[in-house]
Design an enzyme around this catalytic site. Sequence first.
Site, PDB file in Angstrom:
ATOM      1  N   ASP A   1       5.085  42.293   6.968  1.00 43.92           N
ATOM      2  CA  ASP A   1       5.019  43.760   7.373  1.00 43.92           C
ATOM      3  C   ASP A   1       4.113  43.847   8.668  1.00 43.92           C
ATOM      4  O   ASP A   1       3.143  43.044   8.800  1.00 43.92           O
ATOM      5  CB  ASP A   1       4.089  44.735   6.137  1.00 43.92           C
ATOM      6  CG  ASP A   1       4.263  45.888   6.335  1.00 43.92           C
ATOM      7  OD1 ASP A   1       4.896  46.395   7.086  1.00 43.92           O
ATOM      8  OD2 ASP A   1       3.282  46.555   5.402  1.00 43.92           O
TER       9      ASP A   1
ATOM     10  N   ASN B   1      14.997  50.196   3.424  1.00 39.86           N
ATOM     11  CA  ASN B   1      15.024  50.009   4.879  1.00 39.86           C
ATOM     12  C   ASN B   1      15.846  50.729   5.560  1.00 39.86           C
ATOM     13  O   ASN B   1      15.842  50.902   6.951  1.00 39.86           O
ATOM     14  CB  ASN B   1      14.700  48.770   5.298  1.00 39.86           C
ATOM     15  CG  ASN B   1      13.431  48.101   5.188  1.00 39.86           C
ATOM     16  OD1 ASN B   1      13.100  46.898   5.060  1.00 39.86           O
ATOM     17  ND2 ASN B   1      12.312  48.937   4.963  1.00 39.86           N
TER      18      ASN B   1
HETATM   19  C1  FPP Z   1       8.203  44.555   8.631  1.00 40.73           C
HETATM   20  O1  FPP Z   1       7.595  45.347   9.818  1.00 40.73           O
HETATM   21  C2  FPP Z   1       9.142  43.842   8.808  1.00 40.73           C
HETATM   22  C3  FPP Z   1      10.465  44.222   8.529  1.00 40.73           C
HETATM   23  C4  FPP Z   1      11.211  45.105   7.668  1.00 40.73           C
HETATM   24  C5  FPP Z   1      11.535  43.249   8.993  1.00 40.73           C
HETATM   25  C6  FPP Z   1      11.209  41.713   8.960  1.00 40.73           C
HETATM   26  C7  FPP Z   1      12.190  41.193   9.709  1.00 40.73           C
HETATM   27  C8  FPP Z   1      12.013  40.053  10.741  1.00 40.73           C
HETATM   28  C9  FPP Z   1      10.732  39.547  10.999  1.00 40.73           C
HETATM   29  C10 FPP Z   1      13.124  39.851  11.477  1.00 40.73           C
HETATM   30  C11 FPP Z   1      14.068  38.686  11.020  1.00 40.73           C
HETATM   31  C12 FPP Z   1      14.118  38.223  10.045  1.00 40.73           C
HETATM   32  C13 FPP Z   1      14.474  36.948   9.748  1.00 40.73           C
HETATM   33  C14 FPP Z   1      14.537  36.406   8.167  1.00 40.73           C
HETATM   34  C15 FPP Z   1      15.111  36.133  10.669  1.00 40.73           C
HETATM   35  P1  FPP Z   1       7.606  46.934   9.738  1.00 40.73           P
HETATM   36  O2  FPP Z   1       8.747  47.021  10.857  1.00 40.73           O
HETATM   37  O3  FPP Z   1       7.729  47.507   8.453  1.00 40.73           O
HETATM   38  O4  FPP Z   1       6.162  47.436  10.403  1.00 40.73           O
HETATM   39  P2  FPP Z   1       5.428  48.692  10.298  1.00 40.73           P
HETATM   40  O5  FPP Z   1       5.029  48.639   8.874  1.00 40.73           O
HETATM   41  O6  FPP Z   1       4.242  48.272  11.340  1.00 40.73           O
HETATM   42  O7  FPP Z   1       6.465  49.698  10.791  1.00 40.73           O
END
Ligand code: FPP
Length: 248
Positions: free
Chosen positions: A22, A70
């Site tokens: 996250d 998401n």
């Molecule tokens: C959370 O940050 C992250 C995600 C929902 C996606 C995770 C994806 C990756 C790290 C990239 C690709 C993954 C793989 C397995 C290759 P957020 O967007 O919720 O951050 P925020 O809470 O600050 O908005």
Amino acid sequence: MSELMKNIDESRLPSHVAVIMDGNGRWAKNLGKPRVFGHKNGVQSVRETTEAAAEIGIDYLTLYAFSTENWRRPRLEVNALMTLLVETLRKEIKTLNKNDIKLNAIGDLSYLPKKTHDSLLQGIENTSNNKRMTLTLALNYSSRWELTHAMKEISEDIASSRISPADIDEAMINNKLSTSGMPDPELLIRTSGELRISNFLLWQIAYSELYFTDKYWPEFTKDEFCKAIIDYQKRERRFGKTSEQLKT
Ligand code: FPP
């Protein structure tokens, strides 16, 4: 091997570590960049965490990459995440094979865009003989979806008289979950300072140790993963017993 890694007690490792990645968006925003910049940098943390877990000797690493909720994000961000996944899988399958890591996925995969779905299945197929560690990506996953699905399957088994309600036990429910065959995670990590579980592995984390860090996901390095393991090893896992009972 890093200095921190040397402090890990190999005889008391968790077998399964689950991670809620996250904070990509907030990390990017703090730098004045678009959210997708955060996701792109998050891939490096996926790499570091996977490498660290394999080096330490963890058997199962499960990463929450995309939840059923998401899809509500802006369409451009969802598309960028799906494309990033395809690109990452294409680039990293060789590395997974080199390191003897098996790729797995949990979630309602049929809803993923075809390209993402295809490259995922291809990755799973190409790494299926690897033995050192299983890397599971939770994609279009939510615990309530998983439990609903399991309940439907069990109800169908009852309706067709294959089982009776009295046959339902924890082992049967475990077998109907997408994590069937895996041990429950002993440790659940969440980055970015949020203190929530967000519909992730609710059944499986009944006894898990929870580790929260303020680091945003793109800041989560091998050393941060080691810190989580070391913290876990300091805790006493009692499973409902008293400390005294554990000593006998
Ligand atoms: C959370 O940050 C992250 C995600 C929902 C996606 C995770 C994806 C990756 C790290 C990239 C690709 C993954 C793989 C397995 C290759 P957020 O967007 O919720 O951050 P925020 O809470 O600050 O908005």
